[in-house]
Write an enzyme that holds these catalytic residues in place. Sequence first.
Site, PDB file in Angstrom:
ATOM      1  N   ARG A   1       0.626  -1.282  -0.010  1.00  0.00           N
ATOM      2  CA  ARG A   1       0.041  -0.083   0.053  1.00  0.00           C
ATOM      3  C   ARG A   1       0.714   1.219  -0.300  1.00  0.00           C
ATOM      4  O   ARG A   1       2.166   1.341   0.408  1.00  0.00           O
ATOM      5  CB  ARG A   1      -0.908  -0.017   1.457  1.00  0.00           C
ATOM      6  CG  ARG A   1      -1.834  -1.056   1.259  1.00  0.00           C
ATOM      7  CD  ARG A   1      -2.962  -0.838   2.568  1.00  0.00           C
ATOM      8  NE  ARG A   1      -2.018  -1.095   3.670  1.00  0.00           N
ATOM      9  CZ  ARG A   1      -1.834  -0.067   4.456  1.00  0.00           C
ATOM     10  NH1 ARG A   1      -2.287   1.334   3.909  1.00  0.00           N
ATOM     11  NH2 ARG A   1      -1.333  -0.265   5.468  1.00  0.00           N
TER      12      ARG A   1
ATOM     13  N   LYS B   1      -8.478  -2.392   1.719  1.00  0.00           N
ATOM     14  CA  LYS B   1      -8.246  -1.399   2.730  1.00  0.00           C
ATOM     15  C   LYS B   1      -9.029  -0.129   2.432  1.00  0.00           C
ATOM     16  O   LYS B   1      -9.344   0.460   3.476  1.00  0.00           O
ATOM     17  CB  LYS B   1      -6.622  -1.010   3.065  1.00  0.00           C
ATOM     18  CG  LYS B   1      -6.176  -2.293   3.611  1.00  0.00           C
ATOM     19  CD  LYS B   1      -6.542  -3.072   4.751  1.00  0.00           C
ATOM     20  CE  LYS B   1      -5.791  -4.090   5.401  1.00  0.00           C
ATOM     21  NZ  LYS B   1      -6.348  -4.949   6.568  1.00  0.00           N
TER      22      LYS B   1
ATOM     23  N   HIS C   1     -10.311  -3.874  13.310  1.00  0.00           N
ATOM     24  CA  HIS C   1      -9.318  -4.485  12.657  1.00  0.00           C
ATOM     25  C   HIS C   1      -8.868  -5.704  13.567  1.00  0.00           C
ATOM     26  O   HIS C   1      -7.903  -5.360  14.383  1.00  0.00           O
ATOM     27  CB  HIS C   1      -8.214  -3.485  12.354  1.00  0.00           C
ATOM     28  CG  HIS C   1      -7.056  -4.005  11.517  1.00  0.00           C
ATOM     29  ND1 HIS C   1      -5.765  -3.859  11.516  1.00  0.00           N
ATOM     30  CD2 HIS C   1      -7.385  -5.057  10.477  1.00  0.00           C
ATOM     31  CE1 HIS C   1      -5.146  -4.374  10.625  1.00  0.00           C
ATOM     32  NE2 HIS C   1      -5.763  -5.215   9.944  1.00  0.00           N
TER      33      HIS C   1
ATOM     34  N   SER D   1       1.414  -6.379  12.778  1.00  0.00           N
ATOM     35  CA  SER D   1       2.098  -7.429  12.271  1.00  0.00           C
ATOM     36  C   SER D   1       3.154  -8.266  13.034  1.00  0.00           C
ATOM     37  O   SER D   1       3.938  -7.278  13.740  1.00  0.00           O
ATOM     38  CB  SER D   1       2.876  -6.884  11.017  1.00  0.00           C
ATOM     39  OG  SER D   1       3.603  -7.897  10.324  1.00  0.00           O
TER      40      SER D   1
ATOM     41  N   LYS E   1      -1.467 -12.378  15.653  1.00  0.00           N
ATOM     42  CA  LYS E   1      -2.771 -12.545  15.371  1.00  0.00           C
ATOM     43  C   LYS E   1      -3.497 -13.786  14.832  1.00  0.00           C
ATOM     44  O   LYS E   1      -4.192 -14.240  15.107  1.00  0.00           O
ATOM     45  CB  LYS E   1      -3.239 -11.155  14.804  1.00  0.00           C
ATOM     46  CG  LYS E   1      -4.796 -10.967  14.822  1.00  0.00           C
ATOM     47  CD  LYS E   1      -5.055  -9.569  14.456  1.00  0.00           C
ATOM     48  CE  LYS E   1      -4.917  -9.530  12.833  1.00  0.00           C
ATOM     49  NZ  LYS E   1      -5.456  -8.256  12.138  1.00  0.00           N
ATOM     50  N   THR E   2      -2.729 -13.926  13.511  1.00  0.00           N
ATOM     51  CA  THR E   2      -3.298 -14.909  12.623  1.00  0.00           C
ATOM     52  C   THR E   2      -3.103 -16.245  13.238  1.00  0.00           C
ATOM     53  O   THR E   2      -3.926 -17.240  13.235  1.00  0.00           O
ATOM     54  CB  THR E   2      -2.474 -14.859  11.207  1.00  0.00           C
ATOM     55  OG1 THR E   2      -2.897 -13.587  10.461  1.00  0.00           O
ATOM     56  CG2 THR E   2      -3.151 -15.897  10.267  1.00  0.00           C
TER      57      THR E   2
ATOM     58  N   ASP F   1      -9.496 -10.759   9.853  1.00  0.00           N
ATOM     59  CA  ASP F   1      -8.857  -9.241   9.661  1.00  0.00           C
ATOM     60  C   ASP F   1      -9.804  -8.305   9.940  1.00  0.00           C
ATOM     61  O   ASP F   1      -9.642  -7.338  10.490  1.00  0.00           O
ATOM     62  CB  ASP F   1      -8.409  -9.289   8.280  1.00  0.00           C
ATOM     63  CG  ASP F   1      -7.550  -7.780   8.320  1.00  0.00           C
ATOM     64  OD1 ASP F   1      -6.493  -7.786   9.137  1.00  0.00           O
ATOM     65  OD2 ASP F   1      -7.656  -7.122   7.083  1.00  0.00           O
TER      66      ASP F   1
ATOM     67  N   ARG G   1       1.684 -12.162  -1.194  1.00  0.00           N
ATOM     68  CA  ARG G   1       0.378 -12.440  -0.503  1.00  0.00           C
ATOM     69  C   ARG G   1      -0.534 -13.357  -1.207  1.00  0.00           C
ATOM     70  O   ARG G   1      -0.295 -13.738  -2.387  1.00  0.00           O
ATOM     71  CB  ARG G   1      -0.622 -11.201  -0.550  1.00  0.00           C
ATOM     72  CG  ARG G   1       0.070  -9.782   0.315  1.00  0.00           C
ATOM     73  CD  ARG G   1      -0.421 -10.021   1.779  1.00  0.00           C
ATOM     74  NE  ARG G   1      -0.019  -9.054   2.506  1.00  0.00           N
ATOM     75  CZ  ARG G   1      -0.441  -8.631   3.555  1.00  0.00           C
ATOM     76  NH1 ARG G   1      -1.519  -9.177   4.051  1.00  0.00           N
ATOM     77  NH2 ARG G   1       0.000  -7.783   4.409  1.00  0.00           N
TER      78      ARG G   1
END
Length: 660
Positions: free
Chosen positions: A178, A323, A342, A360, A364-365, A379, A444
Amino acid sequence: MASNGNGEFSFAGKGTARSVLPKIQTQKKQNGICHDDSSAPVKAQTIDELHSLQKKKSAPTTPIKGSQQGGFATISEEERQKQQLQSISASLASLTRETGPKVVRGDPARLTETPKASHVSHFHVPTISVSDSSLKFTHVLYNLSPAELYEQAIKYEKGSFIASSGALATLSGAKTGRSPRDKRVVKDESAKDELWWGKGSPNIEMDEETFLVNRERAVDYLNSLDKVFVNDQFLNWDPQNRIKVRIVSARAYHSLFMHNMCIRATPEELENFGTPDFTIYNAGQFPCNRYTHYMTSSTSIDLNLARREMVILGTQYAGEMKKGLFSVMHYLMPKRQILSLHSGCNIGKDGDVALFFGLSGTGKTTLSTDHNRYLIGDDEHCWGENGVSNIEGGCYAKCIDLSREKEPDIWNAIKFGTVLENVVFDEHTREVDYTDKSVTENTRASYPIEYIPNARIPCVGPHPKNVILLACDAFGVLPPVSKLNLAQTMYHFISGYTALVAGTEEGVKEPQATFSACFGAAFIMLHPTKYAAMLAEKMQKHGATGWLVNTGWSGGRYGYGNRIKLPYTRKIIDAIHSGSLFKTNYKKTEVFGLEIPTEVEGVPSEIMDPINTWGDKHAYKDTLLKLAGLFKNNFATFTNYKIGEDNKLTEEILAAGPSF
């Protein structure tokens, strides 16, 4: 070329000296813009060089035999088809000409008969591609299936290939992340007072006229093409609060990406789709005009909340669409008293829901993906009167160093229908090397959420029981787990802390504290305290408990201590889910004033209080005070914003921070 203020341009004569061109008007740079997901430009000077990074050996060739199947669903009722095409034509309307193009469904390469346009039927399709909208048809490829989008990408988009897993491997161009500094929001009379502006805010202003200039540039580009892809889809699995979105793009890759990431409509829902609530114009192959006011590069991502439109110029990174829509939801949902988050989210077999927040590298994942629980989403979520709901219809997973052993669910989800961005593969076998960073580290995968075996469909759940804030503390002074009161939950939610590890070949450097408000500062639209106040109100109303979990270091900062073992963190998360952490004894830490349990089953008791694991107690206290100071300095950005009656809520949140 210069603007006369009405969206029209005049050209200087050929003999005009370069020095007399007007200086590029740019906005003053703002500090504190969140940069997560952004990455350095690709080190390639030409398109061919960029493609060469994608493959390991010689230029790969994809064998394609037989003719392409033409196939996309036709709606039997002629009137409904006419209305649908008129809606798409209206979306593509030039504001200066006040009319949309003549649109027809179908691939121009496959059409042999004279098509019927939406509102004019006596024109024949031109034999050459021209940009004169009064002569040219715009062919619309509407809600194509993944198979059809594969065919379009492989045939027409250089750099698109089928990987050995069946996924579509493609390239996003020079931008592989991004561009938060190129994101603009129209600051009109309404947005001026509603949105968060200034220091720390991700919202960089632009005016309405500049937005319309960029919109016209994007629409003119899209209308000049032989064909465009149109996706009509939904956001938010809560049927009472879902949003209709339309994405107009020039690449099959972008269409397949959004097919995966948004909620896919049924044929019956498409028949009655009507006018979208929000529209994206993705003209990413075409740059913005640097001489347009507010432009600081050839990239511009522009949001106009009043018009409910988004324009993308100068970047083909698909994550900008995902996003951008998340930012829109951060604006629209709070207006309905729905909190946009988020976060990851899962649910146990007994119906207990947990939210996972974390930047990051915090896990979390990993921690929200639990084979003993169902995944609601990875997410983006909403918390409303009916409980929680996933905003998206898919997952967008990082692929760098991906392995079947460490993340089997993501590995197995990379199959037919999945989009693989910027990965490197073997030119013969098409096997992807996930360790290769030749194109970017930000590789990704985008896939539908139903590709995860324990996904909960529909992606909704009851009100959360636990709110888990994850921090990878490389300073090594935060406890492995702390129970938070409401004020502390708000303080740490607004702070959004983690620490980046700064190791280099020259030796270990100091960890770097990172703060991202609400654990997603790049996407929030309102002031962080507004989201925090909504979170506290919902937690209090529905009896949810806040937890701060450190997945980082213990016994010393990075380079001296050790990272807390993942099995220990999983035991802590299990104890939160089961409720056993409510039954143990707690004690309060100094400085941060955190309530920490004295024991957790399966976790060594001595690590529960960080001071026990440090050999040098003076170094521990010095590091603790240093981190507390970083928290206080960061929070100073938010202290001038008053919330609550008589400002008591602001004072209560401040009091929940470190004290020394």
